[in-house]
Motif scaffolding. Structure first.
Motif, PDB file in Angstrom:
ATOM      1  N   PRO A  83       0.839  -1.200   0.000  1.00  0.00           N
ATOM      2  CA  PRO A  83       0.000   0.000   0.000  1.00  0.00           C
ATOM      3  C   PRO A  83       0.878   1.256   0.000  1.00  0.00           C
ATOM      4  CG  PRO A  83       0.031  -1.000   2.167  1.00  0.00           C
ATOM      5  CD  PRO A  83       0.760  -1.936   1.253  1.00  0.00           C
ATOM      6  N   PRO A  84       0.298   2.395  -0.370  1.00  0.00           N
ATOM      7  CA  PRO A  84       1.071   3.643  -0.327  1.00  0.00           C
ATOM      8  C   PRO A  84       1.705   3.848   1.043  1.00  0.00           C
ATOM      9  CG  PRO A  84      -1.015   3.991  -1.419  1.00  0.00           C
ATOM     10  CD  PRO A  84      -1.051   2.602  -0.858  1.00  0.00           C
ATOM     11  N   ASP A  85       2.927   4.390   1.019  1.00  0.00           N
ATOM     12  CA  ASP A  85       3.697   4.499   2.254  1.00  0.00           C
ATOM     13  C   ASP A  85       4.502   5.791   2.214  1.00  0.00           C
ATOM     14  OD1 ASP A  85       5.265   4.062   4.500  1.00  0.00           O
ATOM     15  OD2 ASP A  85       6.501   2.529   3.577  1.00  0.00           O
ATOM     16  N   GLY A  86       4.062   6.827   2.862  1.00  0.00           N
ATOM     17  CA  GLY A  86       4.801   8.089   2.889  1.00  0.00           C
ATOM     18  C   GLY A  86       4.920   8.678   1.499  1.00  0.00           C
ATOM     19  N   VAL A  87       6.148   8.796   0.986  1.00  0.00           N
ATOM     20  CA  VAL A  87       6.381   9.393  -0.331  1.00  0.00           C
ATOM     21  C   VAL A  87       6.158   8.397  -1.462  1.00  0.00           C
ATOM     22  CG1 VAL A  87       7.980  11.111   0.557  1.00  0.00           C
ATOM     23  CG2 VAL A  87       8.856   8.915  -0.232  1.00  0.00           C
ATOM     24  N   CYS A  88       6.069   7.118  -1.140  1.00  0.00           N
ATOM     25  CA  CYS A  88       5.929   6.082  -2.168  1.00  0.00           C
ATOM     26  C   CYS A  88       4.468   5.699  -2.345  1.00  0.00           C
ATOM     27  CB  CYS A  88       6.742   4.854  -1.782  1.00  0.00           C
ATOM     28  SG  CYS A  88       8.508   5.173  -1.683  1.00  0.00           S
ATOM     29  N   LYS A  89       3.963   5.929  -3.534  1.00  0.00           N
ATOM     30  CA  LYS A  89       2.589   5.543  -3.855  1.00  0.00           C
ATOM     31  C   LYS A  89       2.560   4.231  -4.624  1.00  0.00           C
ATOM     32  CE  LYS A  89       1.337   9.461  -2.118  1.00  0.00           C
ATOM     33  NZ  LYS A  89       1.622   9.475  -0.708  1.00  0.00           N
ATOM     34  N   VAL A  90       3.580   4.016  -5.469  1.00  0.00           N
ATOM     35  CA  VAL A  90       3.686   2.815  -6.297  1.00  0.00           C
ATOM     36  C   VAL A  90       5.168   2.435  -6.383  1.00  0.00           C
ATOM     37  CG1 VAL A  90       1.644   3.325  -7.695  1.00  0.00           C
ATOM     38  CG2 VAL A  90       3.876   4.166  -8.428  1.00  0.00           C
ATOM     39  N   PRO A  91       5.474   1.185  -6.742  1.00  0.00           N
ATOM     40  CA  PRO A  91       6.873   0.840  -6.973  1.00  0.00           C
ATOM     41  C   PRO A  91       7.421   1.641  -8.155  1.00  0.00           C
ATOM     42  CG  PRO A  91       5.512  -1.140  -6.856  1.00  0.00           C
ATOM     43  CD  PRO A  91       4.588   0.035  -6.888  1.00  0.00           C
TER      44      PRO A  91
END
Length: 152
Positions: A83-91
């Motif tokens: 799932p989205p995590d902080g600044v990372c929405k997708v790989p």
């Protein structure tokens, strides 16, 4: 190759390799052009592995053939992206909506989250979320929908 090394370039390319010696007729070494470039740039010598041993079958020996049917099973498992995590929405590459002078390279980790690496864009460039590259600032600003703070 020496020029590329002296100029601290990341590598070299040969536009047309059909002039390389594929069969080793000129210098008793196959692909001498490419190998010389690599050796000069890396400082190492490419060693050629010994040829595999050759065996000759005895023509008078009886031959037997057995038929077998190979059986293979392939199993493919895929796991969903975290799932989205902080600044990372997708790989992969993720923009920073507040600052287009950098972006994040996000890799899924073993904890069902992401490992984020901040990558900076060079001077005069901004991250272009559509092209997923650092692009000239004027080009990114011309899109009109990104980097409002950086394009004002």
């Amino acid at each position: 190759a020496n020029y590329a090394k002296e100029m601290n370039l990341a590598g070299m390319m040969v536009w047309s390799i059909e002039t390389d010696d594929f069969k080793g007729k000129c210098h008793d070494r196959t692909f001498d052009l490419i190998k010389t470039l690599r050796e000069t740039y890396s400082g190492g010598v490419i060693t050629v592995p010994p040829p595999p041993p050759t065996t000759t079958l005895d023509p008078s020996a009886p031959t037997t053939r057995t038929a077998s049917t190979p059986s293979t099973t392939t199993t493919t498992t895929t796991s969903p992206a975290p799932p989205p995590d902080g600044v990372c929405k997708v790989p992969g590459l993720n923009p920073d909506p507040a600052n287009c002078h950098h972006y994040y390279l996000c890799s899924p980790n073993s904890h069902n989250g992401y490992d984020a690496t901040e990558e900076l864009c060079s001077s005069g460039t901004l991250y272009n979320p559509e092209a997923k590259i650092c692009d000239w600032a004027a080009s990114v600003c011309a899109l009109g929908k990104y980097c409002e703070a950086d394009c004002a």
